[in-house]
Design an enzyme around this catalytic site. Structure first.
Site, mmCIF file in Angstrom:
data_model
loop_
_atom_site.group_PDB
_atom_site.id
_atom_site.type_symbol
_atom_site.label_atom_id
_atom_site.label_comp_id
_atom_site.label_asym_id
_atom_site.label_seq_id
_atom_site.Cartn_x
_atom_site.Cartn_y
_atom_site.Cartn_z
ATOM 1 N N LYS A 35 -9.560 -6.972 8.126
ATOM 2 C CA LYS A 35 -8.538 -6.479 9.060
ATOM 3 C C LYS A 35 -8.879 -6.999 10.441
ATOM 4 O O LYS A 35 -10.000 -6.796 10.930
ATOM 5 C CB LYS A 35 -8.515 -4.948 9.082
ATOM 6 C CG LYS A 35 -7.893 -4.309 7.859
ATOM 7 C CD LYS A 35 -7.847 -2.795 7.985
ATOM 8 C CE LYS A 35 -7.254 -2.177 6.734
ATOM 9 N NZ LYS A 35 -7.491 -0.724 6.686
ATOM 10 N N SER A 40 0.868 -1.162 0.000
ATOM 11 C CA SER A 40 0.000 0.000 0.000
ATOM 12 C C SER A 40 0.910 1.219 0.000
ATOM 13 O O SER A 40 1.727 1.385 0.908
ATOM 14 C CB SER A 40 -0.871 -0.032 1.257
ATOM 15 O OG SER A 40 -1.614 1.157 1.364
ATOM 16 N N ASP A 59 -13.715 -2.063 2.991
ATOM 17 C CA ASP A 59 -12.784 -2.081 4.125
ATOM 18 C C ASP A 59 -13.562 -1.575 5.341
ATOM 19 O O ASP A 59 -14.174 -2.364 6.079
ATOM 20 C CB ASP A 59 -11.546 -1.219 3.780
ATOM 21 C CG ASP A 59 -10.557 -1.042 4.933
ATOM 22 O OD1 ASP A 59 -10.838 -1.488 6.061
ATOM 23 O OD2 ASP A 59 -9.490 -0.424 4.725
ATOM 24 N N GLY A 63 -3.886 -4.029 6.258
ATOM 25 C CA GLY A 63 -2.930 -3.672 7.298
ATOM 26 C C GLY A 63 -3.233 -2.308 7.887
ATOM 27 O O GLY A 63 -4.004 -1.530 7.309
ATOM 28 N N LYS A 91 -1.061 -1.028 -4.479
ATOM 29 C CA LYS A 91 -2.242 -0.232 -4.110
ATOM 30 C C LYS A 91 -1.792 1.197 -3.904
ATOM 31 O O LYS A 91 -0.798 1.441 -3.215
ATOM 32 C CB LYS A 91 -2.844 -0.812 -2.833
ATOM 33 C CG LYS A 91 -3.762 0.110 -2.033
ATOM 34 C CD LYS A 91 -4.491 -0.686 -0.962
ATOM 35 C CE LYS A 91 -4.629 0.070 0.346
ATOM 36 N NZ LYS A 91 -5.271 -0.753 1.394
ATOM 37 N N GLU A 129 -11.037 0.409 -3.381
ATOM 38 C CA GLU A 129 -11.314 0.097 -1.978
ATOM 39 C C GLU A 129 -12.028 1.270 -1.313
ATOM 40 O O GLU A 129 -11.585 2.415 -1.416
ATOM 41 C CB GLU A 129 -9.965 -0.191 -1.269
ATOM 42 C CG GLU A 129 -10.094 -0.734 0.144
ATOM 43 C CD GLU A 129 -8.722 -1.082 0.745
ATOM 44 O OE1 GLU A 129 -7.742 -1.233 -0.017
ATOM 45 O OE2 GLU A 129 -8.643 -1.190 1.978
ATOM 46 N N LYS A 164 -3.044 5.161 -2.763
ATOM 47 C CA LYS A 164 -4.080 5.924 -2.076
ATOM 48 C C LYS A 164 -4.498 7.074 -2.983
ATOM 49 O O LYS A 164 -3.648 7.722 -3.618
ATOM 50 C CB LYS A 164 -3.531 6.478 -0.756
ATOM 51 C CG LYS A 164 -3.181 5.395 0.265
ATOM 52 C CD LYS A 164 -4.434 4.788 0.882
ATOM 53 C CE LYS A 164 -4.084 3.864 2.042
ATOM 54 N NZ LYS A 164 -5.289 3.271 2.646
ATOM 55 N N ASP A 220 -7.224 2.935 -3.190
ATOM 56 C CA ASP A 220 -7.949 2.985 -1.914
ATOM 57 C C ASP A 220 -8.275 4.439 -1.611
ATOM 58 O O ASP A 220 -7.382 5.286 -1.530
ATOM 59 C CB ASP A 220 -7.069 2.388 -0.793
ATOM 60 C CG ASP A 220 -7.817 2.248 0.527
ATOM 61 O OD1 ASP A 220 -8.991 2.668 0.615
ATOM 62 O OD2 ASP A 220 -7.208 1.722 1.495
HETATM 63 O O1 OSB Z 1 -7.245 1.736 4.451
HETATM 64 O O2 OSB Z 1 -6.011 0.045 4.227
HETATM 65 C C1 OSB Z 1 -6.205 1.151 4.726
HETATM 66 C C2 OSB Z 1 -3.118 2.268 6.712
HETATM 67 C C3 OSB Z 1 -3.719 2.955 7.735
HETATM 68 C C4 OSB Z 1 -5.092 3.071 7.749
HETATM 69 C C5 OSB Z 1 -5.868 2.494 6.745
HETATM 70 C C6 OSB Z 1 -5.270 1.784 5.721
HETATM 71 C C7 OSB Z 1 -3.870 1.700 5.692
HETATM 72 C C8 OSB Z 1 -3.117 1.053 4.635
HETATM 73 C C9 OSB Z 1 -1.730 0.536 5.007
HETATM 74 O O3 OSB Z 1 -3.485 0.994 3.479
HETATM 75 C C10 OSB Z 1 -1.587 -0.920 4.891
HETATM 76 C C11 OSB Z 1 -0.291 -1.390 5.530
HETATM 77 O O4 OSB Z 1 -0.257 -1.592 6.760
HETATM 78 O O5 OSB Z 1 0.679 -1.566 4.799
HETATM 79 MG MG MG Z 2 -8.398 0.624 3.128
#
Ligand code: OSB
Ligand code: MG
Length: 369
Positions: free
Chosen positions: A262, A135, A238, A290, A161, A213, A163, A188
């Protein structure tokens, strides 16, 4: 087994580079580590609640309060024979699943240590290695993002992925797709859009994304269902899914085609497994998300991801992407083909580095009789 003592410890772990999402930027992780003693055995868990209540309603401070005041005291002196019995000892509080999961997952580790089996085995996992993705947070420039993607691909990660947020979406996706026409790519949004952005979200369809996402509200499934009717890109939920009941309801109205599981968000391993089992029967792909975890949370995610239905690459990557030094040994490493080997030794299968935890400690609290 009888639970004798529970310790809460807050540690401070600076991220190697800041992680930015549509709801904010994280530079320092404040992480709550749980340690539980029973019958001379120890189990570790990690609370995934972040620094601020921006992803969901929880933060490390609310979790500390809920665990120390309500949840941990309810477990002291309780007898159990299997971790699936643990949540019944909790008082009937609403929500705070990340607080609950911190304790519940620690009990699963404790149990597998006591039985001298791996946590994966205790959960019924069958996969020997799990596929991994990364991510990537919002970067200062598109060039920076492309460089970062290049680096992760050459490390072997199987899917990327990125953001997105309003104003930083279509043109960014287009740039990434132009540079990497064939990679497994997803985005995401962390709830940054609404149905009024329908035309924009439709415009993503041409980029052959694996999924988008959580585009809409954190607690919504109705609008997601409407959106899924109008776009071809699969929606992955999510934030909206906190239980198997949520998954059942969302899938029954076609609010998405994929679920990110999660551990913290759903309240622990038993609930995660229920969602997994439900989706597996319905042929709905799931993957493990994560929350910028330390090695302890990461090891729990690896064990969970060994269940057969975790067919898509999870957001589970190497310790060194996040930390100069992790709190487990060996650190979590990713094979050159983008997989992580599921440990076969007892419990989490990684040694917790107590010395390192002590160095990073901000506060601690012991709860016992
Ligand atoms: O939406 O998946 C998410 C990190 C913090 C809060 C929300 C998210 C995330 C990530 C990081 O996408 C995933 C990781 O731990 O590598
Ligand atoms: Mg997410």
């Amino acid at each position: 087994m009888r639970i004798e003592q529970i310790e809460l410890k807050e540690i401070a772990m600076p991220l190697i580079s800041p992680f930015e999402t549509s709801f904010g930027r994280t530079t320092l992780r404040r992480i709550l580590i749980i340690k539980i003693w029973a019958d001379g055995v120890i189990g570790y868990g990690e609370c995934t609640a972040p620094e601020h209540p921006f992803y969901n309603h929880e933060s490390i401070d609310t979790a500390w309060l809920i665990i120390s005041k309500y949840l941990a005291p309810s477990l002291i002196n309780k007898e159990f024979s299997h971790p699936s019995e643990i949540t019944q000892f909790f008082p009937q509080l609403r929500g705070h699943k990340m607080a609950q999961a911190a304790l519940e997952t620690a009990v699963w580790e404790l149990y597998s240590q006591a039985k001298n089996i791996s946590l994966s085995q205790a959960l019924g996992g069958t996969l020997k290695e799990i596929p991994c993705g990364v991510s990537i947070g919002i970067q200062d420039s598109t060039t920076d993002l492309l460089k970062k993607i290049e680096r992760e691909l050459s490390a072997g990660y199987k899917r990327i992925k990125i953001k997105i947020k309003p104003g930083l979406d279509e043109s960014l996706i287009k740039a990434v797709r132009n540079s990497f026409p064939n990679i497994q790519l997803m985005v995401d949004a962390n709830s940054a859009y609404s149905l009024s952005d329908l035309e924009l979200l439709k415009s993503f369809d041409v980029y052959n994304l694996m999924m988008i996402e959580q585009p809409l509200e954190h607690d919504d499934i109705v609008d997601h269902s409407e959106l899924q009717r109008q776009i071809t890109t699969p929606i992955c939920l999510d934030e909206s899914i906190l239980s198997v009941d949520d998954a059942r309801k969302a899938l029954s109205i076609n609010a998405g085609k994929i679920i990110n599981i999660k551990l913290g968000r759903v309240g622990g391993h038993a609930s995660a497994k229920e969602i997994h089992d439900y989706c597996y029967k319905k042929n709905i792909p799931v993957w493990c998300g994560g929350m910028l975890e330390s090695g302890i949370g990461r090891a729990h995610n690896i064990a969970l991801s060994s269940l057969a239905g975790f067919v898509l690459p999870g957001d589970i990557s190497a310790s060194k992407r996040y930390w100069t030094q992790d709190i487990v040994e060996p650190e979590i490493e990713v094979n050159s083909n983008g997989t992580i080997n599921v440990p076969t030794s007892a419990g989490l299968g990684y040694q917790v580095n107590e010395k390192q935890i002590e160095k990073l400690k901000q506060r601690s609290l012991v709860i016992k009789n």
